[in-house]
Write a protein that holds these residues in place. Structure first.
Motif, PDB file in Angstrom:
ATOM      1  N   GLN A 411       0.832  -1.211   0.000  1.00 56.44           N
ATOM      2  CA  GLN A 411       0.000   0.000   0.000  1.00 56.44           C
ATOM      3  C   GLN A 411       0.868   1.264   0.000  1.00 56.44           C
ATOM      4  O   GLN A 411       0.355   2.363   0.168  1.00 56.44           O
ATOM      5  CB  GLN A 411      -0.882   0.018   1.256  1.00 56.44           C
ATOM      6  N   GLY A 412       2.183   1.100  -0.182  1.00 53.79           N
ATOM      7  CA  GLY A 412       3.098   2.223   0.010  1.00 53.79           C
ATOM      8  C   GLY A 412       2.927   3.339  -1.002  1.00 53.79           C
ATOM      9  O   GLY A 412       3.067   4.511  -0.678  1.00 53.79           O
ATOM     10  N   VAL A 413       2.622   2.984  -2.263  1.00 56.39           N
ATOM     11  CA  VAL A 413       2.449   4.014  -3.290  1.00 56.39           C
ATOM     12  C   VAL A 413       0.969   4.161  -3.633  1.00 56.39           C
ATOM     13  O   VAL A 413       0.401   5.242  -3.537  1.00 56.39           O
ATOM     14  CB  VAL A 413       3.268   3.674  -4.562  1.00 56.39           C
ATOM     15  N   ASN A 414       0.361   3.083  -4.061  1.00 56.03           N
ATOM     16  CA  ASN A 414      -1.066   3.118  -4.404  1.00 56.03           C
ATOM     17  C   ASN A 414      -1.845   2.262  -3.427  1.00 56.03           C
ATOM     18  O   ASN A 414      -1.708   1.047  -3.412  1.00 56.03           O
ATOM     19  CB  ASN A 414      -1.298   2.590  -5.823  1.00 56.03           C
ATOM     20  N   ALA A 415      -2.681   2.907  -2.638  1.00 52.40           N
ATOM     21  CA  ALA A 415      -3.502   2.162  -1.690  1.00 52.40           C
ATOM     22  C   ALA A 415      -4.732   1.619  -2.408  1.00 52.40           C
ATOM     23  O   ALA A 415      -5.124   2.126  -3.444  1.00 52.40           O
ATOM     24  CB  ALA A 415      -3.917   3.089  -0.557  1.00 52.40           C
ATOM     25  N   GLY A 416      -5.331   0.581  -1.859  1.00 57.77           N
ATOM     26  CA  GLY A 416      -6.586   0.109  -2.448  1.00 57.77           C
ATOM     27  C   GLY A 416      -6.740  -1.402  -2.369  1.00 57.77           C
ATOM     28  O   GLY A 416      -5.984  -2.077  -1.686  1.00 57.77           O
ATOM     29  N   TYR A 417      -7.753  -1.890  -3.095  1.00 56.55           N
ATOM     30  CA  TYR A 417      -8.147  -3.302  -3.008  1.00 56.55           C
ATOM     31  C   TYR A 417      -8.022  -3.989  -4.358  1.00 56.55           C
ATOM     32  O   TYR A 417      -8.366  -3.408  -5.387  1.00 56.55           O
ATOM     33  CB  TYR A 417      -9.596  -3.397  -2.545  1.00 56.55           C
ATOM     34  N   GLU A 418      -7.583  -5.256  -4.318  1.00 54.42           N
ATOM     35  CA  GLU A 418      -7.547  -5.995  -5.581  1.00 54.42           C
ATOM     36  C   GLU A 418      -8.784  -6.862  -5.761  1.00 54.42           C
ATOM     37  O   GLU A 418      -9.121  -7.225  -6.878  1.00 54.42           O
ATOM     38  CB  GLU A 418      -6.258  -6.810  -5.733  1.00 54.42           C
ATOM     39  N   HIS A 419      -9.477  -7.187  -4.663  1.00 51.82           N
ATOM     40  CA  HIS A 419     -10.748  -7.923  -4.786  1.00 51.82           C
ATOM     41  C   HIS A 419     -11.762  -7.339  -3.814  1.00 51.82           C
ATOM     42  O   HIS A 419     -11.474  -7.203  -2.621  1.00 51.82           O
ATOM     43  CB  HIS A 419     -10.556  -9.412  -4.474  1.00 51.82           C
ATOM     44  N   ILE A 420     -12.947  -7.008  -4.346  1.00 49.95           N
ATOM     45  CA  ILE A 420     -14.028  -6.488  -3.494  1.00 49.95           C
ATOM     46  C   ILE A 420     -15.306  -7.276  -3.844  1.00 49.95           C
ATOM     47  O   ILE A 420     -16.196  -6.784  -4.545  1.00 49.95           O
ATOM     48  CB  ILE A 420     -14.275  -4.973  -3.745  1.00 49.95           C
ATOM     49  N   PRO A 421     -15.392  -8.539  -3.375  1.00 40.33           N
ATOM     50  CA  PRO A 421     -16.569  -9.339  -3.713  1.00 40.33           C
ATOM     51  C   PRO A 421     -17.808  -8.742  -3.043  1.00 40.33           C
ATOM     52  O   PRO A 421     -17.775  -8.401  -1.862  1.00 40.33           O
ATOM     53  CB  PRO A 421     -16.260 -10.717  -3.128  1.00 40.33           C
ATOM     54  N   ALA A 422     -18.882  -8.600  -3.808  1.00 37.75           N
ATOM     55  CA  ALA A 422     -20.081  -7.959  -3.250  1.00 37.75           C
ATOM     56  C   ALA A 422     -21.334  -8.590  -3.843  1.00 37.75           C
ATOM     57  O   ALA A 422     -21.312  -9.146  -4.949  1.00 37.75           O
ATOM     58  CB  ALA A 422     -20.059  -6.462  -3.557  1.00 37.75           C
ATOM     59  N   THR A 423     -22.425  -8.485  -3.090  1.00 38.31           N
ATOM     60  CA  THR A 423     -23.735  -8.896  -3.602  1.00 38.31           C
ATOM     61  C   THR A 423     -24.680  -7.697  -3.525  1.00 38.31           C
ATOM     62  O   THR A 423     -24.455  -6.770  -2.729  1.00 38.31           O
ATOM     63  CB  THR A 423     -24.331 -10.046  -2.746  1.00 38.31           C
ATOM     64  N   PHE A 424     -25.726  -7.713  -4.362  1.00 40.70           N
ATOM     65  CA  PHE A 424     -26.668  -6.594  -4.417  1.00 40.70           C
ATOM     66  C   PHE A 424     -27.919  -7.077  -5.125  1.00 40.70           C
ATOM     67  O   PHE A 424     -27.922  -8.144  -5.771  1.00 40.70           O
ATOM     68  CB  PHE A 424     -26.047  -5.400  -5.165  1.00 40.70           C
ATOM     69  N   THR A 425     -28.993  -6.320  -4.999  1.00 42.73           N
ATOM     70  CA  THR A 425     -30.227  -6.684  -5.703  1.00 42.73           C
ATOM     71  C   THR A 425     -30.007  -6.495  -7.198  1.00 42.73           C
ATOM     72  O   THR A 425     -29.598  -5.412  -7.624  1.00 42.73           O
ATOM     73  CB  THR A 425     -31.392  -5.777  -5.241  1.00 42.73           C
ATOM     74  N   PRO A 426     -30.259  -7.548  -8.015  1.00 43.39           N
ATOM     75  CA  PRO A 426     -30.034  -7.402  -9.459  1.00 43.39           C
ATOM     76  C   PRO A 426     -30.869  -6.269 -10.044  1.00 43.39           C
ATOM     77  O   PRO A 426     -31.949  -5.951  -9.545  1.00 43.39           O
ATOM     78  CB  PRO A 426     -30.477  -8.754 -10.028  1.00 43.39           C
ATOM     79  N   GLY A 427     -30.361  -5.662 -11.089  1.00 41.57           N
ATOM     80  CA  GLY A 427     -31.063  -4.561 -11.748  1.00 41.57           C
ATOM     81  C   GLY A 427     -31.016  -4.719 -13.256  1.00 41.57           C
ATOM     82  O   GLY A 427     -30.505  -5.708 -13.778  1.00 41.57           O
ATOM     83  N   ALA A 428     -31.523  -3.704 -13.957  1.00 38.85           N
ATOM     84  CA  ALA A 428     -31.620  -3.772 -15.419  1.00 38.85           C
ATOM     85  C   ALA A 428     -30.422  -3.095 -16.077  1.00 38.85           C
ATOM     86  O   ALA A 428     -29.872  -2.136 -15.539  1.00 38.85           O
ATOM     87  CB  ALA A 428     -32.904  -3.085 -15.866  1.00 38.85           C
ATOM     88  N   ARG A 429     -30.077  -3.607 -17.255  1.00 37.78           N
ATOM     89  CA  ARG A 429     -29.004  -2.979 -18.041  1.00 37.78           C
ATOM     90  C   ARG A 429     -29.468  -1.621 -18.553  1.00 37.78           C
ATOM     91  O   ARG A 429     -30.663  -1.391 -18.723  1.00 37.78           O
ATOM     92  CB  ARG A 429     -28.653  -3.851 -19.250  1.00 37.78           C
ATOM     93  N   LEU A 430     -28.529  -0.742 -18.853  1.00 39.54           N
ATOM     94  CA  LEU A 430     -28.862   0.551 -19.473  1.00 39.54           C
ATOM     95  C   LEU A 430     -28.601   0.527 -20.976  1.00 39.54           C
ATOM     96  O   LEU A 430     -29.272   1.204 -21.738  1.00 39.54           O
ATOM     97  CB  LEU A 430     -27.992   1.672 -18.868  1.00 39.54           C
ATOM     98  N   LEU A 431     -27.604  -0.265 -21.394  1.00 40.37           N
ATOM     99  CA  LEU A 431     -27.182  -0.266 -22.799  1.00 40.37           C
ATOM    100  C   LEU A 431     -27.537  -1.598 -23.438  1.00 40.37           C
ATOM    101  O   LEU A 431     -27.600  -2.624 -22.747  1.00 40.37           O
ATOM    102  CB  LEU A 431     -25.658  -0.075 -22.891  1.00 40.37           C
ATOM    103  N   PRO A 432     -27.747  -1.605 -24.768  1.00 41.23           N
ATOM    104  CA  PRO A 432     -27.953  -2.891 -25.441  1.00 41.23           C
ATOM    105  C   PRO A 432     -26.684  -3.767 -25.327  1.00 41.23           C
ATOM    106  O   PRO A 432     -25.588  -3.216 -25.224  1.00 41.23           O
ATOM    107  CB  PRO A 432     -28.202  -2.504 -26.905  1.00 41.23           C
ATOM    108  N   VAL A 433     -26.858  -5.097 -25.327  1.00 36.03           N
ATOM    109  CA  VAL A 433     -25.697  -5.985 -25.245  1.00 36.03           C
ATOM    110  C   VAL A 433     -24.826  -5.777 -26.479  1.00 36.03           C
ATOM    111  O   VAL A 433     -25.331  -5.723 -27.600  1.00 36.03           O
ATOM    112  CB  VAL A 433     -26.153  -7.455 -25.177  1.00 36.03           C
ATOM    113  N   GLU A 434     -23.502  -5.649 -26.273  1.00 36.74           N
ATOM    114  CA  GLU A 434     -22.601  -5.427 -27.439  1.00 36.74           C
ATOM    115  C   GLU A 434     -22.043  -6.737 -27.919  1.00 36.74           C
ATOM    116  O   GLU A 434     -21.772  -7.627 -27.150  1.00 36.74           O
ATOM    117  CB  GLU A 434     -21.459  -4.502 -27.035  1.00 36.74           C
TER     118      GLU A 434
END
Ligand code: HEM
Length: 434
Positions: A411-434
């Motif tokens: 964390q000496g130069v750039n602090a932060g996380y390499e993995h942030i596993p999370a769950t949430f209520t699913p939602g709708a896409r905004l863009l068409p699938v590419e």
């Protein structure tokens, strides 16, 4: 204090502190400390580590990495960052070969303008300012909104994600803005992070040197040649077409700027957003406040910058004898300016360890200070606002799996996380699938 003469530079260097354990010949103003910002022990809790260091003094000397001063309080960091004639950003042999603004130095190409001192610095900084100033951001905002929607779309229907992939947005935006292949964002991010933030000798560092850096160099060289032949509406074309003191910018200078923009753009804003998401997972009332009052996000982002300092500390080379906080520094010494520690200095910030999202004014040092103050600050703020805004709107109930949460090992130069596993209520896409 013992001194030996550096065979390369011919300057005297501090080695140890017999008897006094201080770097000023016996008084307790400038203690010699057992501190290494790249160590695992520091990385476990950088905030506590810097708090302990500040308690020892505003300026301390560490014998690690060939020896370096650590400037821990706001006043010392402020003074050094604004004195380019003494605290130089230019490359030199002091402290080894490589990028001047990290300790230990990283084996990357010269970075412009961050490794130039005034007045040379100004010429290039003006060229960059023209495309990073607030007025230049209007054209970029739709791209920021697009990439954010796309990254959130990739996970929104699943109801679970590693948020460390969603925060690829800053890297994709930076590459897209430059005119490079944004789909390769992970490779650029990983390479830059491994070489700048990982200790030499680690597998990640060695791998980045053997494969990541040569690959990235080729991409940059190719895009410069392609845009010289056929300019497009992108930043690489702008740079290769720019004039430097009346002559066209050289390929080498363009390379130096592009690699710096990649290095500045891919990891830092991601670090800010990643730490903010983990913080807002713990502080649900602040999360609720920002969801109910999105107009408060702008100030909150300044506070997240202060409290989390994505770029924790950067270095300078001292080029003439000087003194800060009563500590005698010699030409050839290296100094670490701990932005993150200055940002927690109680002399400057009331209750510095509290994250107060309405803190104002907020004169934090997260973007640096003086002539090298971050050229990408407006872009970073715009990306952070869009990304946090969309996450808080589209996955407002996200919960981080703390058991599987992984901080970067260093964390000496750039602090932060390499993995942030999370769950949430699913939602709708905004863009068409590419
Ligand atoms: C939250 C995000 C960011 C943080 C915390 C950050 C931090 C910093 C810091 C501390 C410096 C000062 C360097 C020094 O004094 O040696 C700096 C310089 C710089 N940053 Fe950023 N940065 C961020 C985002 C960006 C972005 C998105 C870009 C470009 C797209 C960028 C480009 C640059 C450049 C070109 C410089 C060198 C400026 C100069 O030497 O005049 N940064 N940044």
């Amino acid at each position: 204090m013992d001194q030996v003469t550096d065979p390369e530079s011919g300057t005297a260097r501090h080695t140890s502190a017999p008897g006094g354990e201080t770097a000023d010949g016996g008084s307790s103003r400038c203690p010699v400390v057992h501190f290494d910002h790249t160590s695992a022990v520091h990385s476990l809790d950088p905030v506590a580590s810097y708090r302990a260091l500040r308690a020892q003094g505003p300026v301390v000397w560490s014998p690690e990495h060939g020896g370096y001063w650590v400037l821990t309080d706001y006043a010392s960091v402020f003074a050094a960052a604004r004195d380019d004639e003494t605290f130089s950003s230019a490359r030199s042999a002091h402290g080894g070969e490589g990028l001047n603004n990290v300790i230990p130095k990283a084996p990357v190409h010269l970075h412009i303008p961050v490794e130039l001192d005034p007045p040379e610095h100004r010429t290039y900084r003006k060229i960059i300012n023209a495309v990073t100033a607030p007025a230049a951001l209007d054209g970029l905002r739709p791209r920021i909104a697009y990439w954010t929607a796309r990254f959130v779309d990739d996970v929104i229907e699943a109801g679970q994600a590693d948020l460390a992939t969603v925060i690829g947005v800053p890297a994709a935006v930076t590459l897209d803005w430059l005119g490079m292949d944004a789909s390769q964002w992970q490779r650029y991010s990983h390479t830059m992070h491994s070489v700048l933030a990982n200790r030499p000798g680690t597998d990640a560092h060695a791998h980045a040197l053997a494969e990541g850096i040569p690959w990235m160099s080729q991409q940059i060289t190719d895009v410069i040649a392609a845009r010289r032949a056929q300019p497009r509406d992108d930043i690489v074309s702008y740079l290769v077409g720019a004039q430097v003191d009346g002559a066209p910018m050289s390929d080498d200078a363009a390379y130096s700027i592009i690699e710096l923009l990649i290095s500045g753009g891919v990891g830092t804003t991601a670090s800010l957003v990643s730490q903010t998401l983990v913080h807002l997972d713990a502080d649900r009332s602040q999360r609720a406040e920002l969801i109910a009052h999105p107009e408060r996000l702008e100030r909150a982002i300044e506070e997240f910058l202060r409290a989390f300092s994505p770029t924790q500390a950067l270095a300078r080379t001292i080029v003439r004898d000087t003194e800060i906080a009563g500590c005698p520094m010699r030409a050839g010494d290296r100094a670490l300016l701990a932005w993150s520690s200055a940002n927690r200095d109680p002399q400057q910030f009331e209750a510095p360890d509290e994250v107060r999202i309405d803190r104002w004014p907020n004169r934090h040092t997260a973007f640096g200070l003086g002539v090298h103050r971050c050229a990408g600050a407006h872009i970073a703020r715009a990306i952070a606002a869009e990304l946090l805004g969309q996450i808080l709107t589209r996955m407002p109930d996200y919960v981080v799996d703390r058991e599987r949460l992984r901080a970067y090992p260093q964390q000496g130069v750039n602090a932060g996380y390499e993995h942030i596993p999370a769950t949430f209520t699913p939602g709708a896409r905004l863009l068409p699938v590419e």
